[in-house]
Design a protein around this motif. Structure first.
Motif, PDB file in Angstrom:
ATOM      1  N   GLU A  66       5.102 -48.557 -67.493  1.00 42.00           N
ATOM      2  CA  GLU A  66       4.430 -47.289 -67.250  1.00 42.00           C
ATOM      3  C   GLU A  66       4.650 -46.912 -65.792  1.00 42.00           C
ATOM      4  OE1 GLU A  66       0.401 -48.292 -68.039  1.00 42.00           O
ATOM      5  OE2 GLU A  66       0.556 -47.848 -70.154  1.00 42.00           O
ATOM      6  N   ILE A  67       5.000 -45.662 -65.570  1.00 41.95           N
ATOM      7  CA  ILE A  67       5.156 -45.160 -64.205  1.00 41.95           C
ATOM      8  C   ILE A  67       4.075 -44.125 -63.973  1.00 41.95           C
ATOM      9  CG2 ILE A  67       6.653 -43.934 -62.604  1.00 41.95           C
ATOM     10  CD1 ILE A  67       9.017 -45.130 -64.061  1.00 41.95           C
ATOM     11  N   PRO A  68       3.224 -44.321 -62.983  1.00 48.93           N
ATOM     12  CA  PRO A  68       2.150 -43.359 -62.717  1.00 48.93           C
ATOM     13  C   PRO A  68       2.669 -42.105 -62.023  1.00 48.93           C
ATOM     14  CG  PRO A  68       2.057 -45.149 -61.167  1.00 48.93           C
ATOM     15  CD  PRO A  68       3.152 -45.488 -62.132  1.00 48.93           C
ATOM     16  N   LEU A  69       1.955 -41.012 -62.241  1.00 49.14           N
ATOM     17  CA  LEU A  69       2.273 -39.746 -61.589  1.00 49.14           C
ATOM     18  C   LEU A  69       1.304 -39.526 -60.433  1.00 49.14           C
ATOM     19  CD1 LEU A  69       2.699 -37.539 -64.767  1.00 49.14           C
ATOM     20  CD2 LEU A  69       4.488 -38.534 -63.369  1.00 49.14           C
ATOM     21  N   PRO A  70       1.793 -39.294 -59.211  1.00 48.43           N
ATOM     22  CA  PRO A  70       0.885 -39.023 -58.099  1.00 48.43           C
ATOM     23  C   PRO A  70       0.248 -37.645 -58.246  1.00 48.43           C
ATOM     24  CG  PRO A  70       3.158 -38.913 -57.369  1.00 48.43           C
ATOM     25  CD  PRO A  70       3.179 -39.342 -58.795  1.00 48.43           C
ATOM     26  N   MET A  71      -1.035 -37.572 -58.009  1.00 57.54           N
ATOM     27  CA  MET A  71      -1.779 -36.316 -58.129  1.00 57.54           C
ATOM     28  C   MET A  71      -2.470 -36.024 -56.794  1.00 57.54           C
ATOM     29  SD  MET A  71      -1.128 -35.622 -61.252  1.00 57.54           S
ATOM     30  CE  MET A  71      -2.233 -34.342 -61.732  1.00 57.54           C
ATOM     31  N   PRO A  72      -2.006 -34.998 -56.059  1.00 54.22           N
ATOM     32  CA  PRO A  72      -2.676 -34.687 -54.796  1.00 54.22           C
ATOM     33  C   PRO A  72      -4.038 -34.069 -55.035  1.00 54.22           C
ATOM     34  CG  PRO A  72      -0.961 -33.094 -55.230  1.00 54.22           C
ATOM     35  CD  PRO A  72      -0.883 -34.130 -56.319  1.00 54.22           C
ATOM     36  N   GLY A  73      -4.955 -34.343 -54.159  1.00 54.64           N
ATOM     37  CA  GLY A  73      -6.306 -33.793 -54.247  1.00 54.64           C
ATOM     38  C   GLY A  73      -6.529 -32.737 -53.176  1.00 54.64           C
ATOM     39  N   SER A  87     -19.721 -30.174 -29.858  1.00 57.13           N
ATOM     40  CA  SER A  87     -18.273 -30.069 -29.815  1.00 57.13           C
ATOM     41  C   SER A  87     -17.865 -28.656 -30.195  1.00 57.13           C
ATOM     42  CB  SER A  87     -17.648 -31.070 -30.786  1.00 57.13           C
ATOM     43  OG  SER A  87     -16.252 -30.916 -30.806  1.00 57.13           O
ATOM     44  N   LEU A  88     -16.842 -28.128 -29.520  1.00 61.78           N
ATOM     45  CA  LEU A  88     -16.377 -26.780 -29.818  1.00 61.78           C
ATOM     46  C   LEU A  88     -15.368 -26.747 -30.964  1.00 61.78           C
ATOM     47  CD1 LEU A  88     -15.912 -25.439 -26.181  1.00 61.78           C
ATOM     48  CD2 LEU A  88     -17.789 -24.988 -27.755  1.00 61.78           C
ATOM     49  N   VAL A  89     -14.767 -27.885 -31.289  1.00 60.47           N
ATOM     50  CA  VAL A  89     -13.753 -27.984 -32.342  1.00 60.47           C
ATOM     51  C   VAL A  89     -14.330 -28.829 -33.481  1.00 60.47           C
ATOM     52  CG1 VAL A  89     -11.390 -28.765 -32.818  1.00 60.47           C
ATOM     53  CG2 VAL A  89     -11.952 -27.844 -30.600  1.00 60.47           C
ATOM     54  N   PRO A  90     -14.002 -28.519 -34.732  1.00 57.11           N
ATOM     55  CA  PRO A  90     -14.489 -29.358 -35.838  1.00 57.11           C
ATOM     56  C   PRO A  90     -14.054 -30.818 -35.685  1.00 57.11           C
ATOM     57  CG  PRO A  90     -13.488 -27.359 -36.680  1.00 57.11           C
ATOM     58  CD  PRO A  90     -13.223 -27.393 -35.208  1.00 57.11           C
ATOM     59  N   ASP A  91     -14.742 -31.706 -36.376  1.00 63.21           N
ATOM     60  CA  ASP A  91     -14.515 -33.144 -36.267  1.00 63.21           C
ATOM     61  C   ASP A  91     -13.082 -33.518 -36.628  1.00 63.21           C
ATOM     62  OD1 ASP A  91     -14.925 -35.882 -36.012  1.00 63.21           O
ATOM     63  OD2 ASP A  91     -15.659 -36.073 -38.060  1.00 63.21           O
ATOM     64  N   ARG A  92     -12.550 -32.988 -37.703  1.00 58.21           N
ATOM     65  CA  ARG A  92     -11.188 -33.327 -38.111  1.00 58.21           C
ATOM     66  C   ARG A  92     -10.332 -32.065 -38.042  1.00 58.21           C
ATOM     67  NH1 ARG A  92     -12.559 -37.624 -42.660  1.00 58.21           N
ATOM     68  NH2 ARG A  92     -13.282 -39.190 -41.197  1.00 58.21           N
ATOM     69  N   ALA A  93      -9.546 -31.956 -36.973  1.00 62.19           N
ATOM     70  CA  ALA A  93      -8.701 -30.784 -36.813  1.00 62.19           C
ATOM     71  C   ALA A  93      -7.605 -30.765 -37.876  1.00 62.19           C
ATOM     72  CB  ALA A  93      -8.082 -30.770 -35.423  1.00 62.19           C
ATOM     73  N   LEU A  94      -7.036 -31.919 -38.209  1.00 68.04           N
ATOM     74  CA  LEU A  94      -6.058 -32.057 -39.280  1.00 68.04           C
ATOM     75  C   LEU A  94      -6.710 -32.929 -40.350  1.00 68.04           C
ATOM     76  CD1 LEU A  94      -3.168 -31.620 -40.332  1.00 68.04           C
ATOM     77  CD2 LEU A  94      -2.542 -33.738 -39.171  1.00 68.04           C
ATOM     78  N   PRO A  95      -7.160 -32.340 -41.470  1.00 66.83           N
ATOM     79  CA  PRO A  95      -7.890 -33.134 -42.470  1.00 66.83           C
ATOM     80  C   PRO A  95      -6.982 -34.115 -43.205  1.00 66.83           C
ATOM     81  CG  PRO A  95      -7.576 -30.897 -43.248  1.00 66.83           C
ATOM     82  CD  PRO A  95      -7.042 -30.950 -41.857  1.00 66.83           C
ATOM     83  N   GLN A  96      -7.598 -35.156 -43.726  1.00 70.78           N
ATOM     84  CA  GLN A  96      -6.867 -36.146 -44.508  1.00 70.78           C
ATOM     85  C   GLN A  96      -6.652 -35.618 -45.911  1.00 70.78           C
ATOM     86  OE1 GLN A  96      -9.707 -39.398 -43.624  1.00 70.78           O
ATOM     87  NE2 GLN A  96      -7.860 -40.547 -43.140  1.00 70.78           N
ATOM     88  N   LEU A  97      -5.453 -35.816 -46.467  1.00 68.42           N
ATOM     89  CA  LEU A  97      -5.115 -35.366 -47.814  1.00 68.42           C
ATOM     90  C   LEU A  97      -5.267 -36.533 -48.788  1.00 68.42           C
ATOM     91  CD1 LEU A  97      -4.015 -33.124 -49.669  1.00 68.42           C
ATOM     92  CD2 LEU A  97      -1.750 -34.047 -49.215  1.00 68.42           C
ATOM     93  N   PRO A  98      -6.177 -36.431 -49.774  1.00 69.12           N
ATOM     94  CA  PRO A  98      -6.307 -37.513 -50.751  1.00 69.12           C
ATOM     95  C   PRO A  98      -5.211 -37.428 -51.817  1.00 69.12           C
ATOM     96  CG  PRO A  98      -7.952 -35.833 -51.154  1.00 69.12           C
ATOM     97  CD  PRO A  98      -7.198 -35.411 -49.937  1.00 69.12           C
ATOM     98  N   VAL A  99      -4.666 -38.566 -52.188  1.00 75.80           N
ATOM     99  CA  VAL A  99      -3.656 -38.655 -53.240  1.00 75.80           C
ATOM    100  C   VAL A  99      -4.080 -39.755 -54.193  1.00 75.80           C
ATOM    101  CG1 VAL A  99      -1.239 -39.126 -53.775  1.00 75.80           C
ATOM    102  CG2 VAL A  99      -1.810 -37.900 -51.702  1.00 75.80           C
ATOM    103  N   GLY A 100      -4.122 -39.431 -55.488  1.00 74.83           N
ATOM    104  CA  GLY A 100      -4.446 -40.424 -56.506  1.00 74.83           C
ATOM    105  C   GLY A 100      -3.217 -40.708 -57.342  1.00 74.83           C
ATOM    106  N   ALA A 101      -2.895 -41.954 -57.518  1.00 76.14           N
ATOM    107  CA  ALA A 101      -1.738 -42.337 -58.330  1.00 76.14           C
ATOM    108  C   ALA A 101      -2.066 -43.667 -58.977  1.00 76.14           C
ATOM    109  CB  ALA A 101      -0.485 -42.418 -57.467  1.00 76.14           C
ATOM    110  N   GLY A 102      -1.104 -44.496 -59.131  1.00 77.82           N
ATOM    111  CA  GLY A 102      -1.342 -45.793 -59.734  1.00 77.82           C
ATOM    112  C   GLY A 102      -0.204 -46.742 -59.461  1.00 77.82           C
ATOM    113  N   LEU A 103      -0.488 -48.000 -59.701  1.00 78.49           N
ATOM    114  CA  LEU A 103       0.548 -49.017 -59.633  1.00 78.49           C
ATOM    115  C   LEU A 103       1.311 -48.999 -60.945  1.00 78.49           C
ATOM    116  CD1 LEU A 103      -1.608 -51.907 -58.174  1.00 78.49           C
ATOM    117  CD2 LEU A 103       0.076 -50.544 -56.954  1.00 78.49           C
ATOM    118  N   PRO A 104       2.620 -49.228 -60.929  1.00 79.35           N
ATOM    119  CA  PRO A 104       3.362 -49.236 -62.197  1.00 79.35           C
ATOM    120  C   PRO A 104       2.885 -50.366 -63.100  1.00 79.35           C
ATOM    121  CG  PRO A 104       4.831 -49.599 -60.318  1.00 79.35           C
ATOM    122  CD  PRO A 104       3.458 -49.438 -59.783  1.00 79.35           C
TER     123      PRO A 104
END
Length: 170
Positions: A55-62, A73-90
């Motif tokens: 089985e090969i998992p498909l990565p799904m960006p969140g 602070s004048l700027v938000p905490d995370r200027a470049l937000p983290q991108l969540p990705v859900g996938a799986g081990l084969p």
């Protein structure tokens, strides 16, 4: 409503329904099965060969987290937000015959390693300006401060599993 309007509306609805029906199976699939056909080699060699599949998992960006405003602070905490990705081990499934020491029957060894979930967060960045928010003690002017910048480390979570067993028959 005119018949041409009804016909156009019906055509648009049918096209939308067909597009949604075609997109649903691909979006709903989390893994793609990969069979390994060895039946022809079994016939040609005249012996039992392993049964192998995977089985090969498909990565799904969140969706990334929105900015988090921090007091002071004048700027938000995370200027470049983290991108969540859900996938799986084969995954891997294999059964192979092994000859018995006493007798003509075959036993088998089976390995089952199902596809496991993997959750990841990409790297992010934080920064802060070299000014403070307006200071009422300084006639509403901001105070100078040292600028700050940082990298939010990526995160990877997984729980792999496997099952190895012996048994009778194939």
């Amino acid at each position: 409503m005119k018949s041409t309007t009804r016909g156009t509306l019906a055509a648009v609805l049918l096209a939308a329904a067909a597009g949604a029906a075609a997109a649903t199976p691909a979006a709903a699939a989390e893994t793609v099965p990969v069979p390994v056909p060895l039946e022809g080699a079994e016939t040609a060699l005249g012996m039992e060969l392993p049964k192998v599949g995977g089985e090969i998992p498909l990565p799904m960006p969140g969706a990334p987290d929105g900015p988090r405003y921090v007091e002071g602070s004048l700027v938000p905490d995370r200027a470049l937000p983290q991108l969540p990705v859900g996938a799986g081990l084969p995954g891997l499934g294999m059964r192979t015959p092994i000859p018995r020491v006493l007798g003509d029957e075959f036993d088998h060894v089976a390995l089952d390693a199902p596809a496991g979930d993997v959750r990841a967060l990409g790297p992010g960045a934080t920064l802060d300006l070299p000014l403070t928010p307006p200071n009422p003690d300084n006639f509403g002017l901001p105070d100078p401060k040292l600028p700050a910048a940082g990298v939010v480390t990526p995160v990877l979570q997984a729980v792999p599993a496997a099952d190895l067993g012996l048994g009778e028959g194939l």
